[in-house]
Design a protein around this motif. Structure first.
Motif, short mmCIF file in Angstrom:
data_model
loop_
_atom_site.label_atom_id
_atom_site.label_comp_id
_atom_site.label_asym_id
_atom_site.label_seq_id
_atom_site.Cartn_x
_atom_site.Cartn_y
_atom_site.Cartn_z
N ALA A 188 -20.55 10.97 8.45
CA ALA A 188 -20.57 11.08 6.99
C ALA A 188 -19.18 10.83 6.41
O ALA A 188 -19.02 10.17 5.39
CB ALA A 188 -21.09 12.44 6.56
N TYR A 189 -18.16 11.36 7.10
CA TYR A 189 -16.80 11.17 6.61
C TYR A 189 -16.39 9.71 6.67
O TYR A 189 -15.66 9.21 5.83
CB TYR A 189 -15.81 12.03 7.41
CG TYR A 189 -16.00 13.52 7.22
CD1 TYR A 189 -15.57 14.43 8.17
CD2 TYR A 189 -16.62 14.03 6.07
CE1 TYR A 189 -15.75 15.79 8.00
CE2 TYR A 189 -16.80 15.38 5.90
CZ TYR A 189 -16.36 16.26 6.86
OH TYR A 189 -16.55 17.61 6.69
N TYR A 191 -18.37 7.13 6.20
CA TYR A 191 -18.96 6.49 5.02
C TYR A 191 -18.22 6.90 3.75
O TYR A 191 -18.04 6.11 2.84
CB TYR A 191 -20.44 6.87 4.89
CG TYR A 191 -21.33 6.13 5.84
CD1 TYR A 191 -21.87 6.76 6.96
CD2 TYR A 191 -21.64 4.79 5.63
CE1 TYR A 191 -22.70 6.08 7.83
CE2 TYR A 191 -22.47 4.11 6.51
CZ TYR A 191 -22.99 4.76 7.60
OH TYR A 191 -23.80 4.08 8.47
N ALA A 192 -17.80 8.17 3.72
CA ALA A 192 -17.10 8.65 2.51
C ALA A 192 -15.79 7.90 2.32
O ALA A 192 -15.48 7.43 1.23
CB ALA A 192 -16.84 10.15 2.62
N GLY A 195 -16.59 4.39 1.36
CA GLY A 195 -17.24 4.26 0.06
C GLY A 195 -16.27 4.47 -1.08
O GLY A 195 -16.33 3.82 -2.11
N ASN A 196 -15.37 5.39 -0.94
CA ASN A 196 -14.42 5.70 -2.00
C ASN A 196 -13.33 6.58 -1.43
O ASN A 196 -13.46 7.79 -1.41
CB ASN A 196 -15.15 6.41 -3.14
CG ASN A 196 -14.28 6.57 -4.37
OD1 ASN A 196 -13.05 6.48 -4.30
ND2 ASN A 196 -14.91 6.82 -5.50
N ASN A 198 -10.47 7.46 -2.36
CA ASN A 198 -9.90 8.42 -3.29
C ASN A 198 -10.78 9.65 -3.42
O ASN A 198 -10.32 10.79 -3.35
CB ASN A 198 -9.78 7.75 -4.65
CG ASN A 198 -8.62 8.28 -5.42
OD1 ASN A 198 -7.98 9.24 -5.01
ND2 ASN A 198 -8.35 7.67 -6.55
N ALA A 199 -12.06 9.41 -3.60
CA ALA A 199 -13.00 10.52 -3.75
C ALA A 199 -13.04 11.35 -2.47
O ALA A 199 -13.13 12.58 -2.51
CB ALA A 199 -14.39 10.00 -4.08
N ALA A 200 -12.96 10.66 -1.33
CA ALA A 200 -12.98 11.38 -0.06
C ALA A 200 -11.77 12.30 0.02
O ALA A 200 -11.87 13.46 0.42
CB ALA A 200 -12.97 10.39 1.10
N GLY A 262 -18.17 1.17 3.20
CA GLY A 262 -19.09 2.12 2.58
C GLY A 262 -20.53 1.98 2.99
O GLY A 262 -21.30 2.90 2.84
N GLN B 344 -12.99 8.05 -8.98
CA GLN B 344 -12.25 9.13 -8.35
C GLN B 344 -13.11 10.15 -7.64
O GLN B 344 -12.61 10.91 -6.85
CB GLN B 344 -11.42 9.86 -9.40
CG GLN B 344 -10.34 8.97 -9.97
CD GLN B 344 -9.09 9.75 -10.25
OE1 GLN B 344 -8.85 10.78 -9.65
NE2 GLN B 344 -8.29 9.24 -11.16
N ILE B 345 -14.36 10.22 -7.96
CA ILE B 345 -15.12 11.33 -7.40
C ILE B 345 -16.38 10.92 -6.68
O ILE B 345 -16.71 11.43 -5.64
CB ILE B 345 -15.57 12.27 -8.52
CG1 ILE B 345 -14.38 12.77 -9.26
CG2 ILE B 345 -16.38 13.39 -7.96
CD1 ILE B 345 -14.71 13.87 -10.16
N PHE B 347 -19.38 8.63 -4.84
CA PHE B 347 -19.60 7.56 -3.88
C PHE B 347 -20.82 6.80 -4.39
O PHE B 347 -21.95 7.16 -4.09
CB PHE B 347 -19.87 8.15 -2.50
CG PHE B 347 -18.77 9.03 -2.00
CD1 PHE B 347 -18.88 10.41 -2.07
CD2 PHE B 347 -17.61 8.49 -1.48
CE1 PHE B 347 -17.85 11.24 -1.64
CE2 PHE B 347 -16.58 9.30 -1.03
CZ PHE B 347 -16.70 10.68 -1.12
N PHE B 354 -25.85 12.95 -0.39
CA PHE B 354 -24.51 12.71 0.15
C PHE B 354 -23.46 13.16 -0.84
O PHE B 354 -22.52 13.88 -0.48
CB PHE B 354 -24.35 11.21 0.45
CG PHE B 354 -23.07 10.86 1.15
CD1 PHE B 354 -21.90 10.64 0.44
CD2 PHE B 354 -23.04 10.73 2.53
CE1 PHE B 354 -20.72 10.31 1.09
CE2 PHE B 354 -21.87 10.39 3.19
CZ PHE B 354 -20.71 10.18 2.46
#
Lengths: 311, 495
Positions: A188-189, A191-192, A195-196, A198-200, A262, B344-345, B347, B354
């Motif tokens: 999952a990490y 993909y995180a 995927g993004n 920054n968000a991760a 992602g 920023q937050i 996905f 998820f």
């Protein structure tokens, strides 16, 4: 159960490239009688296994938005080191282990440089590719190192229940890493981050640790592949694996993984690898010359990518 | 102010537009007359920007037509629109910062002979145009050296240099101080005297009253109607914009603040904020407001460990802490929802499960293996509790509306039961009903003894949802109020 439902279910479990794969099989079955045989299927699978194992590792890296160009050189180095170990009378287990450790170290270095500096993965692994290739040549003095250990050579040419051992290894690796990617938090990490990133980061995911993790997987699986290859070639060759990174990337992309990161999975990758392998196998059976094979392969990949991009 | 009668200058007829099956504009029709200032108002997501992009040629409508001076026109690109004398000045100023004012004005239409550019001529012409706008503005220096207000004037000069008959201004006052807004309005009046029509997009009602002749209202992609500004009552406008009466817009409960959970003392960061001190209690909503450039976001980032501070102390639960990374902040129990939720937050390619449970994975996994049933259950709880629509946990987040995306972003943090939650512009780009849901969410988190910090430049929002308010200005705290001590107008004057 109408057409739309069936289509939806198929789309969920099979990657888009399946259409191409099935089309190829039908085409080659019609063009030559030797295609649709059990022994040919085993040949295809054995051919695909080397590339698939590397491609599984590559999938992890590409999902994070990175790339690993050093896999081909790692194949060579691992083969050379393992062959060197065997020729120095080390046990099979130990020889394999030191070969794998090469892959591990290469992965750690790739991962650390990518995370600690701003250098793009393309450049980092490109540099590593050259460095490792040089190392392999250095250790082997430029010559193949013969392997005479019969038990080790069984890996490449042996069968279990009529299935070539490399194919069995490929399937085990597939199952283990597919579960890792799709059912665990580590997956999952991955993909995180892809995927993004920054968000991760803002979610408290340790980017460095996880990126090193994926490059290590790539390094390890490339090394494993290199060891299997060395067994098949009866030697550790410093020139082995040349161009393997492109085949691996092709398999990953054909399988539906995006270079942006992602999305993607190993099911797609194994289908992608088999699509390429079947293509080459069919063309060879038809007696197509090597360079024409390359041309056709290039066309097919471009065409497939165009088609995939529409999704 | 005479409003010229006669045929409308611009007729918009049945314009519709969809993106990814979401209808953004639905059969919008209205007229713009000559020499008039037409305000177009609507909430975020009403479709104002999309409509303007269509009128200025940047987008093609799915349906509908535009008529200029009675003749039908088709724009394939902004250049076509400019040739038809329609210019647009975007909110995110689309200027070339590395080029001079004169070069910007004539970009794409340089005076050149055989490829050699005559810079002097451009500067001469630009100076002439600027005489009627702002004579002391230097058009020979790079735009990077100008203020946002001055850059805007360069854009207006560009519109004039093409002899525009219609100038569209998309949220022009967003980055301007009140003095600069006054100057802008002076310029708009001058433009009116030249019989140029202005389309003024804003969601600030007070500006509508000051500058417009008529006001058109969009809501959820539909054209609601138009009112002569002189005769428009603000309750009417709000009702047209939101479909709700004022009392239903916000949500605030009477919270009793408990102990101090966060104590910020003299926090400073070079070139950013100075000497920031305040306390946050459990069960309290603290609103931080100020114009763009007040450094509110920078302050939040520092508290969440994203940026380093140069001076000052942070006390969490009466213990001094050094928050040097988001991981540390999260471990302490501080959550942060950044302003730009998309980049920023969230996905966007992953599903709701998820996105909501990614921070919970440690609790939801055994030996690393994710318990997908538990994850789904948690997600479904949030979907029903916070009314996330559509109720499909496996749907990709990018397909949800802005409001629902924001709910998903907040739900992620709620599941961690943070002791402090910081929300930066939480209702930006969110439709009206979702906004109220979000205020309720915030309130319910506060009731569970969390301290909430809401950063917002929407004064109405800040007053109506916070218990305490901090006003920041250029990195310093200008004022500190209890929310019932101050009115919206007084608050506005402080900025």
């Amino acid at each position: 159960m109408n057409f739309n439902n069936i289509l939806f279910a198929l789309k969920k479990y099979f990657p888009v490239i399946t259409i191409g794969l099935v089309a190829e099989c039908i085409l080659f079955s019609l063009l030559t009688p030797s295609f649709l045989t059990f022994s040919n299927f085993l040949t295809v699978a054995r051919q695909a296994s080397i590339n698939s194992i590397i491609a599984f590792g590559m999938t992890f890296v590409i999902i994070t938005g990175g790339i690993d160009l050093s896999v081909g050189s790692t194949v060579a180095l691992a083969g050379v080191i393992t062959a060197y170990g065997l020729s120095s009378e080390l046990s099979i287990a130990l020889s394999i282990i030191i070969g794998l450790i090469c892959g591990l170290i290469i992965g750690v270095i790739n991962g650390l440089v990518v995370t600690k500096t701003n250098i793009p993965p393309f450049i980092v692994t490109l540099g590593m590719m050259t460095l490792v290739r040089g190392l392999a040549g250095n250790i082997s003095n430029g010559y193949p190192i013969s392997i005479k250990n019969h038990s080790f050579l069984e890996i490449g040419k042996g069968y279990i229940a009529n299935i070539p051992i490399p194919v069995i290894i490929m399937f085990f690796i597939f199952i283990i890493f597919h579960i890792l990617l799709s059912k665990t938090k580590y997956g999952a990490y991955v993909y995180a981050i892809g995927g993004n990133q920054n968000a991760a980061f803002l979610s408290g995911i340790n980017i460095s640790k996880n990126l090193v993790f994926v490059y290590v997987i790539s390094g390890l699986l490339s090394a494993l592949s290199g060891i299997i290859l060395a067994s098949r070639l009866f030697s550790g060759q410093p020139s082995a694996g040349s161009g393997f990174e492109l085949d691996a990337i092709a398999a990953v992309i054909l399988g539906g993984t995006s270079l942006i990161g992602g999305i993607g999975n190993l099911v797609g990758t194994i289908f992608g690898a088999f699509t390429i392998s079947i293509l080459l196998n069919g063309l060879a059976l038809l007696g197509v010359s090597y360079y024409n094979q390359l041309i056709i392969r290039g066309f097919v990949i471009m065409f497939a990518l165009l088609f995939l991009a529409k999704d | 102010m005479d409003i010229k009668k006669g045929d409308p200058l611009l007729r918009i007829e049945n314009i519709s537009k969809s993106f990814f099956n979401i209808k953004v504009l639905d059969s919008v029709s209205f007229d713009i007359n000559r020499g008039e200032v037409n305000a177009i108002i609507g909430e975020n997501g009403a479709g104002k920007s999309t409509l303007m992009k269509i009128i200025s040629g940047a987008l093609k409508p799915d349906n509908g037509n535009l008529y200029l001076d009675g003749k039908i026109v088709f724009f394939n690109s902004p250049v076509d629109a400019q040739k038809s004398a329609i210019s647009i000045i975007y909110q995110e100023l689309t200027v070339f910062n590395n080029m001079t004012g004169a070069e910007n004005v004539f970009a794409g239409r340089e005076f050149s002979k055989y490829g050699f550019v005559n810079r002097g001529k451009a500067e001469e012409k630009t100076k002439k145009i600027l005489e009627s706008l702002k004579p002391d503005l230097d058009c020979t220096i790079p735009l990077s050296k100008l203020s946002p207000a001055e850059k805007q004037i360069i854009q207006i000069a560009r519109a004039l240099s093409i002899d525009s008959k219609i100038i569209i201004m998309d949220e022009p006052s967003a980055s301007l101080s009140s003095g600069e807004v006054n100057a802008l309005f002076e310029i708009i009046r001058k433009l009116k005297n030249k019989h140029i029509s202005i389309i003024y997009i804003t969601h600030r009602i007070e500006e509508v009253y000051r500058i417009s002749d008529r006001v058109h209202v969009l809501r959820d992609g539909k054209y609601i109607g138009c009112v002569e500004t002189k005769k428009a009552k603000s309750e009417t406008l709000i009702f047209m914009m939101t479909g709700k009466k004022f009392k239903d817009l916000y949500y605030k409960e009477n919270l009793i603040p408990k102990k101090v959970i966060l104590d910020i003392r003299a926090l400073s960061k070079k070139d950013s904020f100075q000497n920031i001190s305040f306390k946050l209690h459990e069960s309290e909503i603290l609103g931080i407001t100020g114009l763009i450039g007040a450094q509110k976001t920078e302050l939040a980032r520092a508290i969440f460990g994203l940026d380093k501070v140069d001076d000052g102390e942070i006390f969490f639960n009466n213990e001094k802490v050094n928050i040097n990374s988001p991981l540390k902040a999260i471990r302490l129990g501080i959550g942060f929802i950044a302003e730009d939720r998309q980049s920023q937050i969230l996905f966007p390619l992953m599903d709701v499960v998820f996105n909501i449970t990614i921070t919970l994975l440690n609790n939801l996994s055994k030996f690393g293996f994710i318990d997908f049933f538990a994850a789904r259950r948690v997600t479904e709880d949030f979907i029903s509790k916070f009314k996330i629509i559509p109720r499909d946990p496996e749907r990709k987040v990018k397909t949800f509306s802005g409001g629902n995306q924001q709910k998903i972003a907040i739900a992620r943090w709620v599941s961690l039961h943070p002791k402090i939650l910081i929300l930066d512009e939480p209702t930006r780009g969110v439709d009206v009903s979702s906004r109220r849901d979000i205020y309720k969410m915030i309130s319910s988190i506060a009731k569970e003894n969390s301290g909430i910090i809401v950063i917002s430049s929407d004064l109405s929002e800040i007053i109506n949802i916070s218990n305490k308010i901090i006003v920041m200005h250029h990195g310093k705290i200008k004022a500190y109020f209890d929310s019932n001590e101050i009115s919206e107008d007084n608050l506005r004057n402080l900025l």
